[in-house]
Design a protein around this motif. Structure first.
Motif, PDB file in Angstrom:
ATOM      1  N   GLY A 146     -10.687  65.053  26.334  1.00  0.00           N
ATOM      2  CA  GLY A 146     -10.209  65.745  25.143  1.00  0.00           C
ATOM      3  C   GLY A 146      -9.557  64.806  24.139  1.00  0.00           C
ATOM      4  O   GLY A 146      -9.749  64.941  22.926  1.00  0.00           O
ATOM      5  N   VAL A 166     -12.299  63.064  22.326  1.00  0.00           N
ATOM      6  CA  VAL A 166     -12.909  63.984  21.346  1.00  0.00           C
ATOM      7  C   VAL A 166     -12.015  64.068  20.104  1.00  0.00           C
ATOM      8  O   VAL A 166     -12.495  63.955  18.967  1.00  0.00           O
ATOM      9  N   ARG A 180     -18.242  67.633  25.361  1.00  0.00           N
ATOM     10  CA  ARG A 180     -17.010  67.554  26.156  1.00  0.00           C
ATOM     11  C   ARG A 180     -17.188  68.106  27.568  1.00  0.00           C
ATOM     12  O   ARG A 180     -16.900  67.409  28.549  1.00  0.00           O
TER      13      ARG A 180
END
Length: 142
Positions: A38, A41, A51
């Motif tokens: 995360g 990302v 993801r």
């Protein structure tokens, strides 16, 4: 042979300061991988649409054999076509948690590394450099 050709990456090229965070060890590798992916990302290093696939692949890779090598360190890693370049994220776990490490001791620091399948040699060289550096640091702390 020139070492720069064997190991062209500096760790600062792989681990951006924005991808270092404090973690809870609760939830084990699945939750840790989700958090660290995360971060990548959020930094625009990975496509949001990839993801979940990347997290699942990291968890599956970890099930092949524990990536918590001991001395409080874990190195989950993945080579995948979903990853555009070598990259990583670091999680500091407080308090340390059980990730089934090879020495049976709690894990405190997780280095997640991702790379494209085509960069097998570079991925291996980067992991070797990271293992060596972290092993030396762990020994100096004892």
């Amino acid at each position: 042979m020139n070492e720069a050709k064997l190991n062209p990456f500096r760790l600062s090229d792989v681990f951006a300061i924005e991808t270092i965070c404090a973690l809870s060890g609760e939830g084990g590798i699945p939750r840790i991988a989700d958090t660290l992916v995360g971060l990548m990302v959020e930094q625009g290093m990975l496509d949001l649409r990839m993801r979940n696939q990347i997290v699942q692949a990291v968890v599956q890779r970890d099930r092949l054999g524990p990536t918590a090598i001991g001395e409080g360190l874990a190195f989950p890693h993945l080579r995948s076509d979903l990853v555009p370049r070598i990259m990583g994220a670091v999680g500091i776990i407080d308090p340390a948690c059980n990730l089934n490490s090879l020495d049976g001791k709690p894990t405190r620091c997780v280095f997640l590394t991702l790379s494209p399948i085509s960069m097998r040699r570079e991925h291996g060289a980067m992991l070797e450099k990271l293992f060596s550096l972290m092993h030396d640091c762990a020994l100096n702390l004892m």
